[in-house]
Design a protein around this motif. Structure first.
Motif, short mmCIF file in Angstrom:
data_model
loop_
_atom_site.label_atom_id
_atom_site.label_comp_id
_atom_site.label_asym_id
_atom_site.label_seq_id
_atom_site.Cartn_x
_atom_site.Cartn_y
_atom_site.Cartn_z
N VAL A 290 0.82 -1.21 0.00
CA VAL A 290 0.00 0.00 0.00
C VAL A 290 0.86 1.26 0.00
CG1 VAL A 290 -0.24 0.21 2.52
CG2 VAL A 290 -2.10 0.98 1.02
N ASN A 291 2.08 1.16 0.50
CA ASN A 291 2.97 2.32 0.53
C ASN A 291 3.38 2.79 -0.86
OD1 ASN A 291 2.91 2.26 3.32
ND2 ASN A 291 4.79 1.09 3.52
N ILE A 292 3.27 1.89 -1.85
CA ILE A 292 3.59 2.29 -3.23
C ILE A 292 2.34 2.21 -4.11
CG2 ILE A 292 6.03 1.67 -3.05
CD1 ILE A 292 5.35 -0.95 -4.55
N GLY A 293 1.18 2.17 -3.46
CA GLY A 293 -0.07 2.19 -4.21
C GLY A 293 -0.60 0.85 -4.65
N LEU A 294 -0.05 -0.24 -4.09
CA LEU A 294 -0.50 -1.58 -4.46
C LEU A 294 -0.94 -2.32 -3.20
CD1 LEU A 294 -0.84 -3.84 -6.59
CD2 LEU A 294 1.54 -4.49 -6.12
N PHE A 295 -2.23 -2.43 -2.99
CA PHE A 295 -2.75 -3.15 -1.83
C PHE A 295 -2.39 -4.62 -1.95
CE2 PHE A 295 -5.84 -4.97 1.08
CZ PHE A 295 -5.97 -3.99 2.06
N CYS A 296 -1.87 -5.21 -0.89
CA CYS A 296 -1.40 -6.60 -0.92
C CYS A 296 -2.58 -7.57 -0.81
CB CYS A 296 -0.39 -6.84 0.20
SG CYS A 296 1.24 -6.15 -0.13
N SER A 297 -3.39 -7.62 -1.84
CA SER A 297 -4.61 -8.42 -1.79
C SER A 297 -4.34 -9.93 -1.76
CB SER A 297 -5.51 -8.08 -2.97
OG SER A 297 -5.96 -6.74 -2.88
N THR A 298 -3.37 -10.41 -2.54
CA THR A 298 -3.10 -11.85 -2.51
C THR A 298 -2.34 -12.25 -1.24
OG1 THR A 298 -1.31 -11.43 -4.11
CG2 THR A 298 -3.36 -12.37 -4.95
N PRO A 299 -1.35 -11.49 -0.77
CA PRO A 299 -0.77 -11.81 0.54
C PRO A 299 -1.82 -11.79 1.65
CG PRO A 299 0.72 -10.38 -0.65
CD PRO A 299 -0.56 -10.46 -1.47
N MET A 300 -2.82 -10.95 1.51
CA MET A 300 -3.90 -10.85 2.48
C MET A 300 -4.58 -12.19 2.72
SD MET A 300 -7.40 -8.61 2.00
CE MET A 300 -7.84 -9.50 0.50
#
Length: 261
Positions: free
Chosen positions: A139-149
């Motif tokens: 998220v810090n670079i604009g990419l929510f970690c949806s698969t790691p989630m």
């Protein structure tokens, strides 16, 4: 030739090492393919009772290879097909870990970020060195970690997972143990020996029973309570009917070591 995922067998314990220290063992296309190949082979290798997964160099794993991902944008569709394929392949590799018959222990040091944190969460057990940092910081670079989630939210409380995902903040090894992401925290110099001790403890158990139990553990977790009990009961029947289980029970009654084949 240097292998991206090195394999070393120490008796019945297999040690897999992510071997791309220059990229902090990023999960590049080649790294994912190498991991998949190793897991496929281990799934068929009945001589291996426990798997230890670690990283070479300064870190366990820093997640996806961002430079490679950016290069994937070159397609006519702006990278849509490449990204869809990448995350599908990554998810496949992560799901191979709980599907393996052997317990998999992550031996973690340095950092485990984004898909690297997902890799830790996907392992059955994890031992980390003091000072190790964990994060799903895309998220810090604009990419929510949806698969790691997906993996993270299944091993830590929801509010902890959501805070990590939305703030991009790191947690240390002590906090990771507190919330259930890892099992043990040890001094950096004791990481290898502590992981080996845990692996050796598991390796002394009846492998067939552990394999049955591991599969049942993950299967029942997705079921309702009644279905889970029904499933687990059926698995215990199969376990009780194993020759070595009968021997193990009898040996306990007779106060002697079991004669396992």
């Amino acid at each position: 030739m240097t292998e991206l995922v090195e394999l070393e067998k120490r008796g019945v314990i297999a040690h897999l090492t992510l071997n791309a220290p220059h990229s902090l063992n990023a999960l590049s296309d080649a790294m994912l393919a190498a991991l998949k190949a190793r897991f496929e082979a281990l799934a068929k290798d009945r001589s291996v009772k426990v798997v230890v997964l670690k990283g070479a160099g300064k870190a366990f794993c820093a997640g996806h290879d961002l430079k490679e991902m950016q290069a994937g944008r070159a397609g006519e569709d702006g990278g849509r097909a490449y990204f869809a394929d990448l995350f599908t392949r990554c998810a496949e590799v992560m799901q191979m870990i709980p599907a393996l018959p052997q317990p998999v222990i992550a031996e973690v040091h340095g950092i485990a970020t984004a898909a690297g944190c997902q890799l830790v969460a996907s392992c059955d057990l994890a031992v980390a060195a003091e000072g190790t940092r964990f994060g799903v910081n895309g998220v810090n670079i604009g990419l929510f970690c949806s698969t790691p989630m997906v993996a993270l939210s299944r091993v830590v409380p929801r509010k902890v997972a959501f805070e990590m995902l939305t703030t991009g903040a790191f947690i240390d090894a002590a906090r990771a143990r507190e919330v259930g992401l890892i099992n043990r925290v040890v001094a950096p110099g004791a990481l290898e020996s502590a992981t080996a001790d845990l692996a050796e403890t598991l390796a002394k158990k009846l492998g067939a029973a552990v394999a049955l139990g591991k599969r049942s553990f993950y299967d029942q977790a997705e079921m309702g309570l009644a279905a889970a009990y029904a499933h687990a009961g059926a698995v215990m029947v199969e376990n009780m009917l194993l020759r070595d289980t009968a021997e193990g029970v009898q040996a306990f009654i007779e106060k002697r070591p079991p004669d396992w084949a």
